[in-house]
Write an enzyme that holds these catalytic residues in place. Structure first.
Site, PDB file in Angstrom:
ATOM      1  N   THR A 129      16.195  -6.117  35.868  1.00  0.00           N
ATOM      2  CA  THR A 129      15.966  -7.336  36.380  1.00  0.00           C
ATOM      3  C   THR A 129      16.259  -7.284  37.983  1.00  0.00           C
ATOM      4  O   THR A 129      16.973  -6.569  38.331  1.00  0.00           O
ATOM      5  CB  THR A 129      16.884  -8.288  35.741  1.00  0.00           C
ATOM      6  OG1 THR A 129      17.026  -9.291  36.317  1.00  0.00           O
ATOM      7  CG2 THR A 129      18.183  -7.860  35.329  1.00  0.00           C
ATOM      8  N   ASP A 130      15.609  -8.377  38.536  1.00  0.00           N
ATOM      9  CA  ASP A 130      16.072  -8.321  40.045  1.00  0.00           C
ATOM     10  C   ASP A 130      17.432  -9.028  40.100  1.00  0.00           C
ATOM     11  O   ASP A 130      17.966  -8.674  41.197  1.00  0.00           O
ATOM     12  CB  ASP A 130      14.975  -9.448  40.820  1.00  0.00           C
ATOM     13  CG  ASP A 130      15.104 -10.666  40.173  1.00  0.00           C
ATOM     14  OD1 ASP A 130      15.712 -11.032  38.967  1.00  0.00           O
ATOM     15  OD2 ASP A 130      14.639 -11.853  40.541  1.00  0.00           O
ATOM     16  N   GLU A 131      18.075  -9.189  39.325  1.00  0.00           N
ATOM     17  CA  GLU A 131      19.599  -9.980  39.432  1.00  0.00           C
ATOM     18  C   GLU A 131      20.452  -8.868  39.505  1.00  0.00           C
ATOM     19  O   GLU A 131      21.448  -9.337  39.875  1.00  0.00           O
ATOM     20  CB  GLU A 131      19.713 -10.739  37.993  1.00  0.00           C
ATOM     21  CG  GLU A 131      18.744 -11.743  37.781  1.00  0.00           C
ATOM     22  CD  GLU A 131      19.165 -12.825  36.562  1.00  0.00           C
ATOM     23  OE1 GLU A 131      20.232 -13.191  36.374  1.00  0.00           O
ATOM     24  OE2 GLU A 131      18.328 -13.422  36.043  1.00  0.00           O
ATOM     25  N   TYR A 154      25.975 -10.866  32.853  1.00  0.00           N
ATOM     26  CA  TYR A 154      24.683 -10.460  32.395  1.00  0.00           C
ATOM     27  C   TYR A 154      24.082  -9.248  33.097  1.00  0.00           C
ATOM     28  O   TYR A 154      23.789  -8.247  32.908  1.00  0.00           O
ATOM     29  CB  TYR A 154      23.557 -11.667  32.082  1.00  0.00           C
ATOM     30  CG  TYR A 154      21.967 -11.049  32.258  1.00  0.00           C
ATOM     31  CD1 TYR A 154      21.690 -10.345  31.181  1.00  0.00           C
ATOM     32  CD2 TYR A 154      21.147 -11.269  33.347  1.00  0.00           C
ATOM     33  CE1 TYR A 154      20.052  -9.979  31.248  1.00  0.00           C
ATOM     34  CE2 TYR A 154      20.007 -11.091  33.591  1.00  0.00           C
ATOM     35  CZ  TYR A 154      19.349 -10.215  32.309  1.00  0.00           C
ATOM     36  OH  TYR A 154      18.077  -9.968  32.362  1.00  0.00           O
ATOM     37  N   LYS A 158      23.298  -5.380  32.951  1.00  0.00           N
ATOM     38  CA  LYS A 158      21.991  -4.750  33.261  1.00  0.00           C
ATOM     39  C   LYS A 158      22.192  -3.599  34.407  1.00  0.00           C
ATOM     40  O   LYS A 158      21.371  -2.524  34.181  1.00  0.00           O
ATOM     41  CB  LYS A 158      20.972  -5.746  33.586  1.00  0.00           C
ATOM     42  CG  LYS A 158      20.684  -6.938  32.506  1.00  0.00           C
ATOM     43  CD  LYS A 158      19.972  -6.023  31.465  1.00  0.00           C
ATOM     44  CE  LYS A 158      18.318  -5.715  32.017  1.00  0.00           C
ATOM     45  NZ  LYS A 158      17.575  -5.361  30.723  1.00  0.00           N
TER      46      LYS A 158
HETATM   47  P1  NAD Z   1      14.855 -12.099  24.928  1.00  0.00           P
HETATM   48  O1  NAD Z   1      16.074 -12.532  24.808  1.00  0.00           O
HETATM   49  O2  NAD Z   1      13.596 -13.208  24.629  1.00  0.00           O
HETATM   50  O3  NAD Z   1      14.454 -10.903  23.794  1.00  0.00           O
HETATM   51  C1  NAD Z   1      15.413  -9.868  23.670  1.00  0.00           C
HETATM   52  C2  NAD Z   1      15.088  -9.172  22.321  1.00  0.00           C
HETATM   53  O4  NAD Z   1      15.871  -8.102  22.071  1.00  0.00           O
HETATM   54  C3  NAD Z   1      14.943  -9.924  21.030  1.00  0.00           C
HETATM   55  O5  NAD Z   1      13.985  -9.979  20.362  1.00  0.00           O
HETATM   56  C4  NAD Z   1      16.180  -9.654  20.454  1.00  0.00           C
HETATM   57  O6  NAD Z   1      16.259  -9.774  18.957  1.00  0.00           O
HETATM   58  C5  NAD Z   1      16.296  -8.073  20.779  1.00  0.00           C
HETATM   59  N1  NAD Z   1      17.664  -7.403  20.656  1.00  0.00           N
HETATM   60  C6  NAD Z   1      19.032  -8.043  21.148  1.00  0.00           C
HETATM   61  N2  NAD Z   1      19.725  -7.100  20.958  1.00  0.00           N
HETATM   62  C7  NAD Z   1      19.271  -6.099  20.476  1.00  0.00           C
HETATM   63  C8  NAD Z   1      19.943  -5.126  19.791  1.00  0.00           C
HETATM   64  N3  NAD Z   1      21.137  -4.675  20.060  1.00  0.00           N
HETATM   65  N4  NAD Z   1      19.183  -4.156  19.157  1.00  0.00           N
HETATM   66  C9  NAD Z   1      17.715  -4.341  18.960  1.00  0.00           C
HETATM   67  N5  NAD Z   1      17.111  -5.408  19.616  1.00  0.00           N
HETATM   68  C10 NAD Z   1      17.863  -6.217  20.117  1.00  0.00           C
HETATM   69  O7  NAD Z   1      14.557 -11.344  26.455  1.00  0.00           O
HETATM   70  P2  NAD Z   1      13.334 -11.431  27.417  1.00  0.00           P
HETATM   71  O8  NAD Z   1      13.401 -12.564  28.095  1.00  0.00           O
HETATM   72  O9  NAD Z   1      11.979 -10.976  26.468  1.00  0.00           O
HETATM   73  O10 NAD Z   1      13.601 -10.065  27.886  1.00  0.00           O
HETATM   74  C11 NAD Z   1      13.311  -8.672  27.796  1.00  0.00           C
HETATM   75  C12 NAD Z   1      13.944  -7.639  28.787  1.00  0.00           C
HETATM   76  O11 NAD Z   1      13.492  -8.094  30.078  1.00  0.00           O
HETATM   77  C13 NAD Z   1      15.505  -7.813  28.869  1.00  0.00           C
HETATM   78  O12 NAD Z   1      15.839  -6.545  29.044  1.00  0.00           O
HETATM   79  C14 NAD Z   1      15.683  -8.670  30.239  1.00  0.00           C
HETATM   80  O13 NAD Z   1      16.981  -8.209  30.691  1.00  0.00           O
HETATM   81  C15 NAD Z   1      14.441  -8.107  30.869  1.00  0.00           C
HETATM   82  N6  NAD Z   1      14.046  -9.141  31.904  1.00  0.00           N
HETATM   83  C16 NAD Z   1      14.002 -10.510  31.630  1.00  0.00           C
HETATM   84  C17 NAD Z   1      13.348 -11.412  32.533  1.00  0.00           C
HETATM   85  C18 NAD Z   1      13.197 -12.812  32.286  1.00  0.00           C
HETATM   86  O14 NAD Z   1      12.827 -13.884  33.195  1.00  0.00           O
HETATM   87  N7  NAD Z   1      13.059 -13.419  31.045  1.00  0.00           N
HETATM   88  C19 NAD Z   1      13.292 -10.872  33.822  1.00  0.00           C
HETATM   89  C20 NAD Z   1      13.357  -9.670  34.343  1.00  0.00           C
HETATM   90  C21 NAD Z   1      13.914  -8.775  33.304  1.00  0.00           C
HETATM   91  P1  TYD Z   2      17.429 -19.281  33.694  1.00  0.00           P
HETATM   92  O1  TYD Z   2      16.110 -19.512  33.180  1.00  0.00           O
HETATM   93  O2  TYD Z   2      18.881 -19.123  32.907  1.00  0.00           O
HETATM   94  O3  TYD Z   2      17.161 -17.661  34.516  1.00  0.00           O
HETATM   95  P2  TYD Z   2      18.145 -16.991  35.572  1.00  0.00           P
HETATM   96  O4  TYD Z   2      19.339 -17.663  35.702  1.00  0.00           O
HETATM   97  O5  TYD Z   2      18.452 -15.618  34.977  1.00  0.00           O
HETATM   98  O6  TYD Z   2      17.450 -17.035  36.811  1.00  0.00           O
HETATM   99  O7  TYD Z   2      17.780 -20.140  35.075  1.00  0.00           O
HETATM  100  C1  TYD Z   2      16.776 -20.333  36.051  1.00  0.00           C
HETATM  101  C2  TYD Z   2      17.410 -21.358  37.255  1.00  0.00           C
HETATM  102  O8  TYD Z   2      17.428 -22.394  36.372  1.00  0.00           O
HETATM  103  C3  TYD Z   2      18.845 -20.881  37.744  1.00  0.00           C
HETATM  104  O9  TYD Z   2      19.060 -21.240  39.043  1.00  0.00           O
HETATM  105  C4  TYD Z   2      19.650 -21.891  36.530  1.00  0.00           C
HETATM  106  C5  TYD Z   2      18.777 -23.155  36.462  1.00  0.00           C
HETATM  107  N1  TYD Z   2      19.087 -23.808  35.219  1.00  0.00           N
HETATM  108  C6  TYD Z   2      19.362 -25.263  35.343  1.00  0.00           C
HETATM  109  O10 TYD Z   2      19.405 -25.734  36.468  1.00  0.00           O
HETATM  110  N2  TYD Z   2      19.469 -25.906  33.902  1.00  0.00           N
HETATM  111  C7  TYD Z   2      19.471 -25.280  32.888  1.00  0.00           C
HETATM  112  O11 TYD Z   2      19.715 -25.822  31.859  1.00  0.00           O
HETATM  113  C8  TYD Z   2      19.111 -23.626  33.059  1.00  0.00           C
HETATM  114  C9  TYD Z   2      19.311 -22.930  31.610  1.00  0.00           C
HETATM  115  C10 TYD Z   2      18.845 -22.984  34.042  1.00  0.00           C
END
Ligand code: NAD
Ligand code: TYD
Length: 342
Positions: A129-131, A154, A158
């Site tokens: 992630t970019d975070e 988090y 990562k």
């Molecule tokens: P999500 O929370 O929707 O899905 C995570 C999945 O992993 C779920 O299906 C969960 O059951 C499974 N999981 C959790 N713990 C596990 C374990 N110990 N063993 C096996 N499976 C397990 O997450 P997402 O938003 O789809 O993110 C997927 C990946 O992409 C993550 O690694 C996250 O860090 C990365 N990512 C997410 C975003 C975003 O905006 N959502 C952006 C950049 C990177």
């Molecule tokens: P989020 O979707 O949790 O992603 P991330 O923190 O990983 O970027 O949050 C996106 C942005 O929205 C972040 O600046 C926090 C804000 N946010 C709210 O203002 N209210 C909320 O209930 C949530 C979940 C996020």
């Protein structure tokens, strides 16, 4: 190719499983997912319906990536590539309680790496992630060489995982690659992240809890564009490299909120200003020029098209997210917002 996709029942993982399944008809996909609160097999209903009882093209295994015995037994069957999506992925939950983030994101990654090394898996892609780069000021972009400076539990987990992935490349010459993407949105996202939380709350005429001044900025990317980028990295990326993936679409949380209210015809009065998230990163923005230049990746969606598809999906799939918003989900929000409102 036989490919192990972990976390394939989650948001991005399920979109990626679908892309691989539809694009590469001769691939065999194993989806290893623990089905935590965020995992949902309904996300892959269409694929299960297509394959029926056959496990040739797609097989689901319920299990933990940190379970070394299980991972070893899976890799023994011969796997060419691993794409690791499995993670605890929500910043707020990591602030609430961080141990599981270490167990899955750090230890789980190390278990996958060790097993991949032992079984000579030819390619390992870590979905990061970019975070990991921390927070930007008003200007500038994250590049692949920006120093790592995670601020939340988090992002710290990562980052730790990324360092293990890097170490396995440097130490053992394992063919590892890392992608670092900005904020995703689109169908199948668990309604805890900003966009699906606010869409589903607004649909139910519930409040939209906007943190702080609402001016934090995220760089939004439609999920299938992210998946297409991972496809490029898996097949054409250079081992040992990091690839940043961004949406080139910076929006404040306030802008996102008004877009959602407007799309659904809901009133501004639903917005509820709540206390800021502790350690809240101010701005994320990605420089994607490396993957664009080296792997010819391009985005297909602009924000308007992506949001239209996303909002329509949540409107159409109300049964699905209404079922999710019960039990543990409600308990988390009662605890989380209990001391944050005001
Ligand atoms: P999500 O929370 O929707 O899905 C995570 C999945 O992993 C779920 O299906 C969960 O059951 C499974 N999981 C959790 N713990 C596990 C374990 N110990 N063993 C096996 N499976 C397990 O997450 P997402 O938003 O789809 O993110 C997927 C990946 O992409 C993550 O690694 C996250 O860090 C990365 N990512 C997410 C975003 C975003 O905006 N959502 C952006 C950049 C990177
Ligand atoms: P989020 O979707 O949790 O992603 P991330 O923190 O990983 O970027 O949050 C996106 C942005 O929205 C972040 O600046 C926090 C804000 N946010 C709210 O203002 N209210 C909320 O209930 C949530 C979940 C996020």
């Amino acid at each position: 190719m036989r490919i192990l996709i972990t976390g394939g029942a989650g948001f991005i993982g399920s979109n990626f499983v679908r892309l691989m399944f539809n694009t590469y008809k001769d691939y065999s996909i194993i989806n290893l997912d623990a089905l935590t609160y965020a995992g949902n097999l309904e996300n892959l209903k269409d694929i299960v319906e297509q394959v029926g009882d056959s496990k040739d093209r797609y097989e689901f295994i319920r299990g933990d990536i940190a379970d070394a015995e299980l991972v070893d037994s899976l890799l023994k069957t011969g796997v060419d590539a691993i794409v690791n999506f499995a993670a605890e992925s929500h910043v707020d939950r990591s602030i609430d309680s961080s141990k599981i983030f270490v167990d899955t994101n750090v230890l789980g990654t190390q278990v996958l790496l060790d097993a991949a090394l032992k079984h000579k898996v030819s390619r390992y892609v870590q979905i990061s992630t970019d975070e990991v780069y921390g927070s930007l000021g008003p200007t500038g972009l994250f590049s692949e060489t920006t120093p790592l400076a995670p601020n939340s539990p988090y992002s710290a987990s990562k980052t730790s995982a990324d360092l293990f992935v890097r170490a396995y490349y440097e130490t053992y010459g394992m063919q590892t690659l890392i992608t670092r993407c900005s904020n995703n949105y689109g169908p199948y996202q668990f309604p805890e992240k900003l966009i699906p939380l606010f869409i589903t709350n607004a649909l139910a005429d519930q409040q939209l809890p906007l943190y702080g001044d609402g001016l934090n900025v995220r760089d939004w990317i439609f999920v299938t564009d992210h998946c297409a980028a991972i496809d490029k990295v898996l097949h054409h990326g250079k081992a040992g490299q990091v690839y940043n993936i961004g949406g080139n679409c910076e929006k404040t949380n306030k802008e996102i909120t008004y877009t959602i209210l407007e799309a659904l015809g809901k009133p501004e009065s639903l917005i509820k200003r709540v206390k800021d998230r502790p350690g809240h990163d101010r701005r994320y923005a990605i420089d994607s020029s490396k993957i664009e230049r080296e792997l010819q990746w391009t985005r297909q969606y602009d924000f308007a098209a992506g949001m239209k598809e996303t909002v329509e999906w949540y409107v159409k799939n109300e049964d699905c997210w209404k079922r999710i918003k019960t039990g543990e989900y409600v308990q988390f929000y009662q605890r989380w917002y209990g001391d944050r409102v005001g």
